[in-house]
Motif scaffolding. Sequence first.
Motif, short mmCIF file in Angstrom:
data_model
loop_
_atom_site.label_atom_id
_atom_site.label_comp_id
_atom_site.label_asym_id
_atom_site.label_seq_id
_atom_site.Cartn_x
_atom_site.Cartn_y
_atom_site.Cartn_z
N ASP A 1 51.59 -86.60 53.68
CA ASP A 1 51.55 -87.32 55.13
C ASP A 1 50.41 -87.44 55.65
O ASP A 1 50.21 -88.77 56.03
CB ASP A 1 52.78 -86.94 55.90
CG ASP A 1 54.29 -86.70 55.33
OD1 ASP A 1 54.44 -87.70 54.38
OD2 ASP A 1 55.20 -86.15 55.74
N ARG B 1 48.12 -89.95 53.87
CA ARG B 1 48.63 -91.31 53.92
C ARG B 1 48.55 -91.86 55.29
O ARG B 1 48.01 -92.93 55.61
CB ARG B 1 50.39 -91.56 53.60
CG ARG B 1 50.45 -91.45 52.40
CD ARG B 1 51.97 -91.78 52.02
NE ARG B 1 52.99 -90.71 52.80
CZ ARG B 1 53.42 -89.76 51.91
NH1 ARG B 1 53.03 -89.63 50.51
NH2 ARG B 1 54.12 -88.89 52.45
N GLY B 2 48.47 -90.97 56.43
CA GLY B 2 48.22 -91.11 57.67
C GLY B 2 46.71 -91.44 57.88
O GLY B 2 46.26 -92.43 58.65
N LEU C 1 44.66 -92.71 55.56
CA LEU C 1 44.18 -93.87 54.97
C LEU C 1 44.78 -95.08 55.81
O LEU C 1 43.92 -96.27 56.01
CB LEU C 1 45.02 -94.02 53.72
CG LEU C 1 44.30 -93.11 52.47
CD1 LEU C 1 45.41 -93.31 51.29
CD2 LEU C 1 43.07 -93.65 52.11
N GLU C 2 45.95 -95.01 56.46
CA GLU C 2 46.23 -96.12 57.43
C GLU C 2 45.45 -96.04 58.86
O GLU C 2 45.16 -97.30 59.06
CB GLU C 2 47.76 -95.76 57.88
CG GLU C 2 48.34 -96.82 58.46
CD GLU C 2 49.88 -96.49 58.87
OE1 GLU C 2 50.26 -96.84 60.07
OE2 GLU C 2 50.63 -95.95 58.01
N VAL C 3 45.43 -95.04 59.38
CA VAL C 3 44.59 -95.01 60.38
C VAL C 3 43.14 -95.40 60.46
O VAL C 3 42.51 -96.19 61.21
CB VAL C 3 44.61 -93.78 61.20
CG1 VAL C 3 43.73 -93.68 62.55
CG2 VAL C 3 45.82 -93.41 61.76
N SER C 4 42.47 -95.01 59.46
CA SER C 4 41.21 -95.25 59.34
C SER C 4 40.46 -96.67 58.64
O SER C 4 39.65 -97.17 58.79
CB SER C 4 40.29 -94.06 58.51
OG SER C 4 40.83 -94.20 56.96
N GLY C 5 41.60 -97.01 57.81
CA GLY C 5 41.43 -98.50 57.18
C GLY C 5 40.63 -98.26 55.79
O GLY C 5 40.30 -99.15 55.15
N ALA D 1 49.51 -95.39 48.66
CA ALA D 1 49.07 -95.78 49.96
C ALA D 1 48.02 -96.89 49.73
O ALA D 1 47.31 -97.37 50.86
CB ALA D 1 48.74 -94.94 50.89
N GLY E 1 44.70 -96.12 48.20
CA GLY E 1 43.50 -95.60 48.42
C GLY E 1 43.31 -94.69 47.14
O GLY E 1 44.05 -94.35 46.19
#
Length: 128
Positions: free
Chosen positions: A36, A39-40, A42-46, A78, A80
């Motif tokens: 998690d 995945r987080g 990757l999502e937060v940082s872009g 995700a 990445g």
Amino acid sequence: MSYGRPAGLPHVDAKTPAVLVLAGPVTRDEVPGLCDDVRGLLEVSGAAVVVCDVGGLGPPGLGTVELLARLELAARRAGGRIRLRDPDPALHALLDLVGLRFQMEGQAEEREPPLGVEEEVEPGQPAV
């Protein structure tokens, strides 16, 4: 006065790589939470890559291999990848033995040729 750590993932800007530090023996119960986290991040940082600092994992074993395989799977799902930082040489050898290839920090990417010396060829000379 005390200051508590803020909840959630840290803020990461586009120039700072997303880093997940893996320390001490990781139990099977901790693996879903770490997936998690990947995945987080990757999502937060872009970013397309999360750097996993594996220097503190201790002696490598099949549990470490399973952890890294699950983190890579979570990252790929995700959109990445993960990159390993500071892997123990024994971990690197174990990953090669089981057939898992991870990008290591400081190594050239697969699609980029390593830097080397380029020789100039005189006109009319065959290239070697």
